[in-house]
Scaffold this active site. Structure first.
Site, PDB file in Angstrom:
ATOM      1  N   HIS A  55       6.903  12.710  -1.922  1.00 29.22           N
ATOM      2  CA  HIS A  55       7.150  11.306  -2.226  1.00 29.22           C
ATOM      3  C   HIS A  55       7.214  10.534  -0.913  1.00 29.22           C
ATOM      4  O   HIS A  55       7.380  11.118   0.142  1.00 29.22           O
ATOM      5  CB  HIS A  55       8.428  11.206  -3.049  1.00 29.22           C
ATOM      6  N   HIS A  90       3.648   5.460  -5.355  1.00 29.69           N
ATOM      7  CA  HIS A  90       3.557   5.852  -3.949  1.00 29.69           C
ATOM      8  C   HIS A  90       2.375   5.213  -3.224  1.00 29.69           C
ATOM      9  O   HIS A  90       1.713   5.883  -2.428  1.00 29.69           O
ATOM     10  CB  HIS A  90       3.425   7.379  -3.829  1.00 29.69           C
TER      11      HIS A  90
HETATM   12  C1  LIG Z   1      10.071   2.817  -9.333  1.00 31.96           C
HETATM   13  C2  LIG Z   1       9.827   3.541  -8.046  1.00 31.96           C
HETATM   14  C3  LIG Z   1      10.200   4.883  -7.928  1.00 31.96           C
HETATM   15  C4  LIG Z   1       9.976   5.574  -6.739  1.00 31.96           C
HETATM   16  N1  LIG Z   1      10.468   6.848  -6.620  1.00 31.96           N
HETATM   17  C5  LIG Z   1      10.433   7.445  -5.404  1.00 31.96           C
HETATM   18  C6  LIG Z   1      11.113   8.682  -5.197  1.00 31.96           C
HETATM   19  O1  LIG Z   1      11.767   9.232  -6.087  1.00 31.96           O
HETATM   20  N2  LIG Z   1      11.038   9.240  -3.964  1.00 31.96           N
HETATM   21  C7  LIG Z   1      10.340   8.653  -2.934  1.00 31.96           C
HETATM   22  O2  LIG Z   1      10.296   9.221  -1.849  1.00 31.96           O
HETATM   23  N3  LIG Z   1       9.697   7.499  -3.115  1.00 31.96           N
HETATM   24  C8  LIG Z   1       9.757   6.861  -4.312  1.00 31.96           C
HETATM   25  N4  LIG Z   1       9.156   5.649  -4.471  1.00 31.96           N
HETATM   26  C9  LIG Z   1       8.381   5.101  -3.349  1.00 31.96           C
HETATM   27  C10 LIG Z   1       9.225   4.617  -2.179  1.00 31.96           C
HETATM   28  O3  LIG Z   1      10.412   4.019  -2.650  1.00 31.96           O
HETATM   29  C11 LIG Z   1       8.387   3.631  -1.353  1.00 31.96           C
HETATM   30  O4  LIG Z   1       7.217   4.264  -0.868  1.00 31.96           O
HETATM   31  C12 LIG Z   1       9.128   3.089  -0.136  1.00 31.96           C
HETATM   32  O5  LIG Z   1      10.419   2.659  -0.490  1.00 31.96           O
HETATM   33  C13 LIG Z   1       8.325   1.932   0.465  1.00 31.96           C
HETATM   34  O6  LIG Z   1       8.994   1.389   1.574  1.00 31.96           O
HETATM   35  P1  LIG Z   1       8.403   0.085   2.287  1.00 31.96           P
HETATM   36  O7  LIG Z   1       9.308  -0.215   3.421  1.00 31.96           O
HETATM   37  O8  LIG Z   1       6.969   0.305   2.575  1.00 31.96           O
HETATM   38  O9  LIG Z   1       8.441  -1.061   1.185  1.00 31.96           O
HETATM   39  P2  LIG Z   1       9.671  -1.646   0.339  1.00 31.96           P
HETATM   40  O10 LIG Z   1      10.848  -0.754   0.432  1.00 31.96           O
HETATM   41  O11 LIG Z   1       9.156  -1.972  -1.003  1.00 31.96           O
HETATM   42  O12 LIG Z   1      10.069  -2.973   1.117  1.00 31.96           O
HETATM   43  C14 LIG Z   1       9.293  -4.144   1.156  1.00 31.96           C
HETATM   44  C15 LIG Z   1      10.251  -5.329   1.180  1.00 31.96           C
HETATM   45  O13 LIG Z   1       9.550  -6.492   1.563  1.00 31.96           O
HETATM   46  C16 LIG Z   1       9.900  -7.561   0.698  1.00 31.96           C
HETATM   47  N5  LIG Z   1       8.788  -8.487   0.702  1.00 31.96           N
HETATM   48  C17 LIG Z   1       7.543  -8.295   0.217  1.00 31.96           C
HETATM   49  N6  LIG Z   1       6.794  -9.398   0.397  1.00 31.96           N
HETATM   50  C18 LIG Z   1       7.576 -10.311   1.023  1.00 31.96           C
HETATM   51  C19 LIG Z   1       7.376 -11.650   1.460  1.00 31.96           C
HETATM   52  N7  LIG Z   1       6.212 -12.270   1.275  1.00 31.96           N
HETATM   53  N8  LIG Z   1       8.400 -12.289   2.071  1.00 31.96           N
HETATM   54  C20 LIG Z   1       9.601 -11.666   2.265  1.00 31.96           C
HETATM   55  N9  LIG Z   1       9.855 -10.412   1.832  1.00 31.96           N
HETATM   56  C21 LIG Z   1       8.847  -9.731   1.231  1.00 31.96           C
HETATM   57  C22 LIG Z   1      10.141  -6.874  -0.630  1.00 31.96           C
HETATM   58  O14 LIG Z   1      10.867  -7.676  -1.520  1.00 31.96           O
HETATM   59  C23 LIG Z   1      10.854  -5.607  -0.205  1.00 31.96           C
HETATM   60  O15 LIG Z   1      12.243  -5.799  -0.075  1.00 31.96           O
HETATM   61  C24 LIG Z   1       9.346   4.935  -5.645  1.00 31.96           C
HETATM   62  C25 LIG Z   1       8.980   3.592  -5.751  1.00 31.96           C
HETATM   63  C26 LIG Z   1       9.223   2.886  -6.927  1.00 31.96           C
HETATM   64  C27 LIG Z   1       8.839   1.442  -7.010  1.00 31.96           C
END
Ligand SMILES: Cc1cc2nc3c(=O)[nH]c(=O)nc-3n(C[C@H](O)[C@H](O)[C@H](O)COP(=O)(O)OP(=O)(O)OC[C@H]3O[C@@H](n4cnc5c(N)ncnc54)[C@H](O)[C@@H]3O)c2cc1C
Ligand SMILES: *[C@@H]1O[C@H](CO)[C@@H](O)[C@H](O)[C@H]1NC(C)=O
Ligand SMILES: *[C@@H]1O[C@H](CO)[C@@H](O)[C@H](O)[C@H]1NC(C)=O
Ligand SMILES: *[C@@H]1O[C@H](CO)[C@@H](O)[C@H](O)[C@H]1NC(C)=O
Ligand SMILES: *[C@@H]1O[C@H](CO)[C@@H](O)[C@H](O)[C@H]1NC(C)=O
Ligand SMILES: *[C@@H]1O[C@H](CO)[C@@H](O)[C@H](O)[C@H]1NC(C)=O
Length: 597
Positions: free
Chosen positions: A577, A533
């Site tokens: 979460h 997280h």
């Molecule tokens: C294994 C795991 C289990 C989890 N379990 C839970 C849960 O049960 N419940 C919950 O609420 N949360 C959970 N989380 C946390 C939650 O999923 C994340 O906090 C949330 O999805 C983050 O969203 P985001 O948009 O910030 O990033 P992300 O969803 O990670 O999106 C970032 C995107 O940007 C892309 N990216 C990164 N750098 C670049 C670049 N240089 N060029 C182009 N693209 C790029 C990545 O590939 C990705 O697709 C979990 C996370 C993980 C990894």
């Protein structure tokens, strides 16, 4: 949780890959244009929401650049209980590892992040928690923007959530409060669809010890304290990810282009607007040594690359702590020292117990049972594989007379917010440790919800192909260790209830020996890791604050042309979460972007 290598291999192999249906560009040469109104970096959790909402306006031309592949046709991204097999160390993961953590006996920790459409929402454990009223009060007070408070965010909950009944018709009466759940939003959310003997034993145990473990009908009503039924990002027995809910249903819009296998390496300064450096060009490549492409965003670049990806891209572009950038050979352009700092994460302590009833361990251990469960899922979307990783969780506080409060001000977000969380799973859940060959397990994940430790992420090199140094500084405060220690004593009391008779055999391995504070502390430092997280590496703060990375409307400070929308802007850790807060922030961010153009 960990499935046997052979099973992992099978899941990731072509046997379970279905044909790709929608038109998503896979090669930069297929892109019909090089100028868009908006370029969204990262087709992950937040990025897919922004892509959907901005293309509701026909005149907006939007491009999504995603570093990883599409999530289409990947069976483990669809079958709920198989999600965890997608990470770590696969083509769908960034494969990050933390630096050695002094608070964890010098261990390094795998720091999974989804690298495919949907981002981490495609690989996460699907636990769906909005957080507490106090969390949103905190987001509003830290940023100075009342728009982030609980009352104002209700309209985004309504747009976002599609609460659904479990696919097997199991009654949900008494498991949630229908009054606080919209059913016409986008993301499918549901209660458990599959029970094991753990459910009834746990519910009876909390009845027996209701003073310490009260039942909470619905932790998503803003009051999180107590134990209740888990709501998951699952609809009709299938994972609801940001890509499956927000992105794929709209890829037929002519004003939306999505390019996968496109890793952004740098944002390029294009001039000066209103006395600030302006950034309207994005550089990306398909891999190390690959050609560099440049795309223009006339209105805004929306950075949604996540808590690690976003500060990394900023730093590669010369935006960050100038001294640190110079040290790796990046010429500083904008001095924003908070970029990558204040990395905050929840800590998990996995606690396995041997039990005598039916669990999911045999599904993962026994290929015939796995195949039968898979067949059931394929036929009716029911059975263990249709379920999330947990059916109950709860949020709790350490007692207010704990002596730690003589030294440390309570960091929880209010008296109705928690210090720690318990998550109960009917199988072996110890991250990156394979299920033992025999035995039935239940696991209590005990999680630190209100950490005081803060870390950082920063470049190790000026190359975009070299992973950053990620240091969450886990358990670097007395408070953090105290909370986990108290949580262990707390579940030891819960597990002493008579209601467990006939099911519980006993704590497994070192967990059986935790009779003193010193033994508990040693166990914590040896076993704890991340709940995945991470937040706050591009935190919002008041526009005129000397710290922080984005303004309360999520514009990058000291710069024109860049907005940040992802978990990195969250200024404080939620009671729960992180996915739901990220979705809700993204829904409001889309409105903020629309209203400023
Ligand atoms: C294994 C795991 C289990 C989890 N379990 C839970 C849960 O049960 N419940 C919950 O609420 N949360 C959970 N989380 C946390 C939650 O999923 C994340 O906090 C949330 O999805 C983050 O969203 P985001 O948009 O910030 O990033 P992300 O969803 O990670 O999106 C970032 C995107 O940007 C892309 N990216 C990164 N750098 C670049 C670049 N240089 N060029 C182009 N693209 C790029 C990545 O590939 C990705 O697709 C979990 C996370 C993980 C990894
Ligand atoms: C992660 O590791 C897997 C397995 O070694 C590899 O195939 C994949 O390319 C790696 N991902 C990245 C982003 O390096
Ligand atoms: C970290 O966040 C706190 C507020 O939570 C702020 O006071 C501090 O200045 C931040 N530090 C950096 C380096 O941004
Ligand atoms: C399970 O299914 C896989 C893939 O269809 C097959 O290769 C394997 O032989 C099956 N195993 C058993 C024990 O049925
Ligand atoms: C805190 O209060 C409880 C209940 O009143 C008591 O049993 C316990 O000893 C107290 N602990 C401390 C450290 O004072
Ligand atoms: C805590 O919750 C209770 C019960 O819902 C409520 O009466 C009280 O006002 C809340 N306290 C604070 C500080 O929000």
């Amino acid at each position: 949780m960990h499935s046997p290598v052979s099973l992992r291999h099978l899941l990731l192999s072509s046997v379970f890959v279905a044909p790709v249906l929608s038109a998503i560009f896979t090669n930069p040469n297929q892109l019909p244009c090089d100028t868009y109104d908006y370029v969204i970096i990262g087709g992950g959790t937040a990025g897919s929401v922004i892509a959907n909402r901005l293309t509701e306006i026909n005149s907006n031309k939007v491009l999504v650049l995603e570093a990883g592949p599409t999530d289409e046709g990947i069976i483990a991204a669809t079958v709920p209980l198989l999600g965890p097999s997608l990470v770590p160390d696969t083509i769908y993961d960034w494969n990050y590892t933390t630096s050695a953590q002094p608070g964890l006996n010098g261990r390094t920790i795998k720091y999974n992040r989804g690298r495919l459409l949907g981002g981490s929402s495609t690989v996460n454990f699907m636990v769906y928690t909005r957080g507490s009223i106090d969390d949103f009060k905190k987001y509003a007070s830290i940023s100075g923007d009342e728009g982030w408070n609980w009352a104002n965010m209700q309209k985004y909950i309504t747009k976002h959530e599609k609460f659904m009944q479990p696919i097997d018709g199991l009654s949900t009466v008494g498991e949630y409060d229908p009054a606080v759940h919209p059913t016409n939003g986008v993301l499918g959310v549901s209660l458990p669809s599959d029970l094991t003997p753990l459910d009834s034993h746990l519910l009876n145990a909390i009845k027996e010890q209701s003073a310490e473990f009260p039942f909470n009908l619905d932790y998503n009503d803003g009051s999180v304290l107590g134990m209740g039924w888990v709501q998951s990002s699952i609809g009709d027995g299938v994972r609801s990810s940001s890509s499956s809910s927000y992105l794929h249903p709209v890829t037929s819009r002519p004003n939306l282009h999505v390019l996968v296998n496109a890793q952004v390496t740098k944002l390029l300064r294009t001039g000066t607007v209103g006395g600030k450096p302006s950034f309207h060009s994005v550089q990306f490549s398909t891999g190390p040594g690959g050609h560099s492409y440049t795309i223009k965003a006339t209105k805004e670049i929306v950075l949604s690359a996540g808590t690690i990806g976003t500060p990394t891209i900023l730093q590669l572009s010369g935006i960050g702590d100038s001294a640190q950038l110079q040290a790796v050979g990046i010429p500083p352009i904008v001095d924003l020292p908070s970029v990558g700092k204040n990395l905050t994460d929840h800590v998990i302590l996995p606690n396995p117990f041997l039990v005598s009833g039916a669990t999911y361990d045999s599904v993962f251990r026994n290929p015939a049972e796995f195949n039968a469960s898979m067949l059931e899922w394929q036929t009716s979307k029911t059975g263990p594989l249709a379920n999330g990783a947990a059916n109950q969780l709860g949020f709790f506080r350490i007692p207010s007379n704990n002596t730690i409060f003589k030294k440390v001000q309570d960091p929880s977000h209010g008296p109705n917010s928690s210090h720690y969380e318990f998550i109960f799973s009917p199988f072996w859940v110890v991250p990156n440790v394979p299920t033992p060959p025999t035995g039935n397990f239940m696991s209590i994940a005990s999680c630190l919800v209100a950490p005081t430790s803060r870390g950082f992420t920063r470049l190790a090199s000026s190359s975009p192909w070299i992973a950053p140094i990620i240091n969450p500084n886990f358990l670097s405060s007395d408070f953090d260790l105290t909370v986990l220690r108290e949580s262990v004593k707390s579940f030891q009391r819960l597990m002493s209830a008579k209601a467990w008779n006939g099911y519980l055999i006993g704590p497994y391995g070192d967990l059986a020996n935790l009779h003193t504070d010193a033994l508990i502390d040693a166990y914590i430092r040896a076993q704890a890791s991340t709940v995945y997280h991470p937040i706050s590496t591009a935190s919002m703060s008041p526009a005129n604050a000397p710290w922080g990375v984005v303004t309360p409307d999520l514009k990058l400070k000291k710069v024109e042309g860049i907005r940040i929308v992802d978990a990195s802007v969250l200024p404080a850790p939620p009671n729960g979460h992180t996915q739901a807060p990220v979705y809700l922030f993204a829904e409001r961010a889309a409105d903020l972007i629309k209203s400023s153009h």
